[in-house]
Design a protein around this motif. Structure first.
Motif, PDB file in Angstrom:
ATOM      1  N   ILE A  27     -26.611 -14.753  18.824  1.00  0.00           N
ATOM      2  CA  ILE A  27     -25.201 -14.624  18.485  1.00  0.00           C
ATOM      3  C   ILE A  27     -25.082 -14.761  16.976  1.00  0.00           C
ATOM      4  O   ILE A  27     -25.350 -15.818  16.414  1.00  0.00           O
ATOM      5  CB  ILE A  27     -24.356 -15.679  19.218  1.00  0.00           C
ATOM      6  N   GLU A  47     -22.230  -9.837  18.091  1.00  0.00           N
ATOM      7  CA  GLU A  47     -21.703 -10.015  16.736  1.00  0.00           C
ATOM      8  C   GLU A  47     -20.212  -9.730  16.700  1.00  0.00           C
ATOM      9  O   GLU A  47     -19.738  -8.797  17.349  1.00  0.00           O
ATOM     10  CB  GLU A  47     -22.460  -9.067  15.798  1.00  0.00           C
ATOM     11  N   ARG A  48     -19.478 -10.551  15.965  1.00  0.00           N
ATOM     12  CA  ARG A  48     -18.034 -10.354  15.811  1.00  0.00           C
ATOM     13  C   ARG A  48     -17.740  -9.032  15.112  1.00  0.00           C
ATOM     14  O   ARG A  48     -16.777  -8.338  15.431  1.00  0.00           O
ATOM     15  CB  ARG A  48     -17.434 -11.520  15.016  1.00  0.00           C
ATOM     16  N   ASP A  57     -18.923  -9.521  20.276  1.00  0.00           N
ATOM     17  CA  ASP A  57     -19.020 -10.904  20.738  1.00  0.00           C
ATOM     18  C   ASP A  57     -18.263 -11.159  22.040  1.00  0.00           C
ATOM     19  O   ASP A  57     -18.603 -12.062  22.794  1.00  0.00           O
ATOM     20  CB  ASP A  57     -18.609 -11.887  19.653  1.00  0.00           C
ATOM     21  N   CYS A  60     -20.128 -11.793  25.360  1.00  0.00           N
ATOM     22  CA  CYS A  60     -20.759 -13.082  25.674  1.00  0.00           C
ATOM     23  C   CYS A  60     -20.386 -13.578  27.066  1.00  0.00           C
ATOM     24  O   CYS A  60     -21.213 -14.136  27.774  1.00  0.00           O
ATOM     25  CB  CYS A  60     -20.365 -14.140  24.641  1.00  0.00           C
TER      26      CYS A  60
END
Length: 150
Positions: A27, A47-48, A57, A60
């Motif tokens: 992450i 990833e954001r 993200d 997740c």
């Protein structure tokens, strides 16, 4: 430790054999992680701000419960997602890492398996290291600190 050529780029290296054939999630986009973890059976990056090949993200929620190893950037404290990420990865070996990660046993009590942080008593040298003005980078001004659950 300082002066021994250990860099953040090597932070994933100790796990290179442990992850062989396992499902691994990272992450935060660490450009050096995938090469170090290439023995993984499955490797995903969440990833954001996704780059090509990354998952957003928000994935997740679906992907972390299936992972064997989860590496979480200390940035998850800043964006307030750390508690949820640790909950989603509760069945995995979890490593919270990065120079912004606090070296605190509280993170272990919250569910992390390992915490990798950084300590420096030399702010000016650290600034030079982070700016790339010293050969060892930030390691010219400090050292990696690791805490693990027994």
């Amino acid at each position: 430790p300082t002066g021994q050529g250990i860099t953040w780029g090597m932070v994933f290296d100790p796990y290179s054999t442990d992850v062989a054939g396992k499902k691994v999630a990272v992450i935060g986009h660490f450009p050096f992680a995938q090469k170090a973890l290439e023995a993984a059976g499955e490797y995903i990056c969440l990833e954001r701000n996704p780059q090509p090949g990354d998952y957003p993200d928000s994935a997740c929620e679906y992907l972390l419960p299936e992972m064997d190893y989860v590496f979480i950037s200390g940035s998850a404290f800043v964006n307030k997602t750390m508690p949820r990420l640790l909950a989603l990865a509760s069945d995995a070996h979890t490593v919270v890492l990065g120079p912004s990660t606090p070296a605190s046993p509280a993170i272990l009590h919250a569910g992390a398996t390992t915490v990798m942080s950084f300590a420096s008593a030399h702010p000016a040298r650290l600034e030079d290291g982070l700016a790339g003005r010293s050969l060892l980078g930030m390691y010219d001004a400090g050292m990696r600190v690791e805490l693990s659950r027994p």
